[in-house]
Motif scaffolding. Sequence first.
Motif, PDB file in Angstrom:
ATOM      1  N   SER A 263       1.372  -3.484  -2.808  1.00 47.83           N
ATOM      2  CA  SER A 263       1.864  -4.648  -1.837  1.00 47.83           C
ATOM      3  C   SER A 263       3.472  -4.748  -1.957  1.00 47.83           C
ATOM      4  O   SER A 263       4.345  -4.658  -1.211  1.00 47.83           O
ATOM      5  CB  SER A 263       1.239  -5.728  -1.711  1.00 47.83           C
ATOM      6  OG  SER A 263       2.283  -6.698  -0.967  1.00 47.83           O
ATOM      7  N   ARG A 264       4.053  -4.232  -3.329  1.00 42.46           N
ATOM      8  CA  ARG A 264       4.996  -3.957  -3.689  1.00 42.46           C
ATOM      9  C   ARG A 264       6.011  -3.052  -3.506  1.00 42.46           C
ATOM     10  O   ARG A 264       7.324  -3.004  -2.966  1.00 42.46           O
ATOM     11  CB  ARG A 264       5.239  -5.380  -5.196  1.00 42.46           C
ATOM     12  CG  ARG A 264       6.561  -5.132  -5.857  1.00 42.46           C
ATOM     13  CD  ARG A 264       6.577  -5.161  -7.413  1.00 42.46           C
ATOM     14  NE  ARG A 264       5.443  -6.393  -7.347  1.00 42.46           N
ATOM     15  CZ  ARG A 264       4.243  -6.053  -8.278  1.00 42.46           C
ATOM     16  NH1 ARG A 264       4.210  -4.992  -8.814  1.00 42.46           N
ATOM     17  NH2 ARG A 264       3.535  -7.300  -8.706  1.00 42.46           N
ATOM     18  N   ALA A 265       5.063  -2.347  -3.735  1.00 40.96           N
ATOM     19  CA  ALA A 265       5.678  -0.927  -2.831  1.00 40.96           C
ATOM     20  C   ALA A 265       6.349  -0.732  -1.642  1.00 40.96           C
ATOM     21  O   ALA A 265       6.864  -0.562  -1.372  1.00 40.96           O
ATOM     22  CB  ALA A 265       5.037   0.308  -3.423  1.00 40.96           C
ATOM     23  N   ARG A 266       4.705  -1.214  -0.964  1.00 39.79           N
ATOM     24  CA  ARG A 266       5.565  -0.783   0.626  1.00 39.79           C
ATOM     25  C   ARG A 266       6.911  -2.217   0.640  1.00 39.79           C
ATOM     26  O   ARG A 266       6.991  -1.975   1.267  1.00 39.79           O
ATOM     27  CB  ARG A 266       4.362  -1.792   0.998  1.00 39.79           C
ATOM     28  CG  ARG A 266       3.417  -1.402   1.217  1.00 39.79           C
ATOM     29  CD  ARG A 266       1.866  -1.617   1.370  1.00 39.79           C
ATOM     30  NE  ARG A 266       0.299  -1.116   1.344  1.00 39.79           N
ATOM     31  CZ  ARG A 266      -1.240  -1.208   1.704  1.00 39.79           C
ATOM     32  NH1 ARG A 266      -0.445  -2.484   2.593  1.00 39.79           N
ATOM     33  NH2 ARG A 266      -1.668  -0.843   1.216  1.00 39.79           N
ATOM     34  N   ARG A 267       6.562  -3.635   0.346  1.00 40.74           N
ATOM     35  CA  ARG A 267       7.615  -3.866   0.654  1.00 40.74           C
ATOM     36  C   ARG A 267       9.320  -3.354   0.749  1.00 40.74           C
ATOM     37  O   ARG A 267      10.643  -3.592   0.765  1.00 40.74           O
ATOM     38  CB  ARG A 267       7.971  -5.232  -0.117  1.00 40.74           C
ATOM     39  CG  ARG A 267       6.905  -6.244   0.926  1.00 40.74           C
ATOM     40  CD  ARG A 267       6.659  -7.314   0.371  1.00 40.74           C
ATOM     41  NE  ARG A 267       5.755  -8.323   0.751  1.00 40.74           N
ATOM     42  CZ  ARG A 267       5.429  -8.736   2.045  1.00 40.74           C
ATOM     43  NH1 ARG A 267       6.704  -9.148   3.163  1.00 40.74           N
ATOM     44  NH2 ARG A 267       4.477  -9.137   3.090  1.00 40.74           N
ATOM     45  N   ASN A 268       8.639  -3.032  -1.265  1.00 38.19           N
ATOM     46  CA  ASN A 268      10.266  -2.223  -1.431  1.00 38.19           C
ATOM     47  C   ASN A 268      10.865  -0.837  -0.696  1.00 38.19           C
ATOM     48  O   ASN A 268      12.258  -0.618  -1.014  1.00 38.19           O
ATOM     49  CB  ASN A 268      10.054  -2.053  -3.017  1.00 38.19           C
ATOM     50  CG  ASN A 268       9.487  -2.540  -4.116  1.00 38.19           C
ATOM     51  OD1 ASN A 268      10.622  -4.334  -4.080  1.00 38.19           O
ATOM     52  ND2 ASN A 268       9.260  -2.365  -4.740  1.00 38.19           N
ATOM     53  N   HIS A 269       9.823  -0.266  -0.211  1.00 33.06           N
ATOM     54  CA  HIS A 269      10.225   0.665   0.746  1.00 33.06           C
ATOM     55  C   HIS A 269      11.274   0.305   2.029  1.00 33.06           C
ATOM     56  O   HIS A 269      11.091   1.316   3.452  1.00 33.06           O
ATOM     57  CB  HIS A 269       9.261   1.576   1.018  1.00 33.06           C
ATOM     58  CG  HIS A 269       9.294   2.883  -0.379  1.00 33.06           C
ATOM     59  ND1 HIS A 269       8.745   2.294  -1.191  1.00 33.06           N
ATOM     60  CD2 HIS A 269       8.933   4.027   0.047  1.00 33.06           C
ATOM     61  CE1 HIS A 269       8.735   3.435  -1.647  1.00 33.06           C
ATOM     62  NE2 HIS A 269       8.931   4.111  -1.565  1.00 33.06           N
TER      63      HIS A 269
END
Length: 278
Positions: A263-269
């Motif tokens: 979930s964090r990686a999705r937002r970071n992109h």
Amino acid sequence: MPRSSLPPILLSLALTGGLAACAQQPAQPPAPRASLADELVMATVWMQSSGEYAALSHQAFNLARMNLDRALAAPDSQTQRPPAIIVDVDETVLDNSPYEAWLIASDENYASDSWHQWVEKASAAPMPGAKPFLDYAASRGVEIFYVTNRRDNETEATLRNLRQVGFPDADGEHFLPRTDSSDKTARRLRVAQSHWIVLLMGDNLGDFSQGFDRESAAARRAAVNAQADAFGSRYIMLPNPAYGAWEEAIYGGDWGVSDEEKSRARRNHLEAWGGPTH
């Protein structure tokens, strides 16, 4: 500096009451876990309900038909090997969005066991425009090869599904499942040994060339931009916002990271606007 302006007896009572009140406070609940199923909602409802999704699917197959006609009409087409089209199965010619909707309703993530059970039902519907196009291609003497990363133990159920919706060439000769590697290169080459591959259709860059499968999302996009002319001509892409190798790329190639990290990686992109100025 004075520690308190209260008399000692009052200070003692205040501290005792405060400690008792703290002891009676309920424990704070743990932070809610990331629900990747919830994050599927917008993609899945768009796929299942929007006219735009259907329009893009029809557009892809209409474009494929125009390119097929152009290729077959070319002066040198009669000297080629027998013509063929390679199509992926999932989210290219069959719609698996009911499985995604089940994941959401059940608050589950993808798992090979539940996916296998869905495949065994053989109930996936055709993608909009898929059957008319494949029927047309077959009427022009073009063979259809289904090159899929469904496992070889799902061959029987998948062929049953393809036959039930009336797709041409739904047989063992034209069905090439995954046996070991998800890389489709060897299977495409097997078809190319005996056929002229006119078009490739898929929802994932690996359906066209393994050269697109890079380690980062930025590298994948750069590889697409470097071959921009191939898309809409030899390569026909179907929309799939629900899953794919693009997702793995934003996790650094590691599907095994936790839901919270995903979930964090999705937002970071996300590339966000800086916001209004006041």
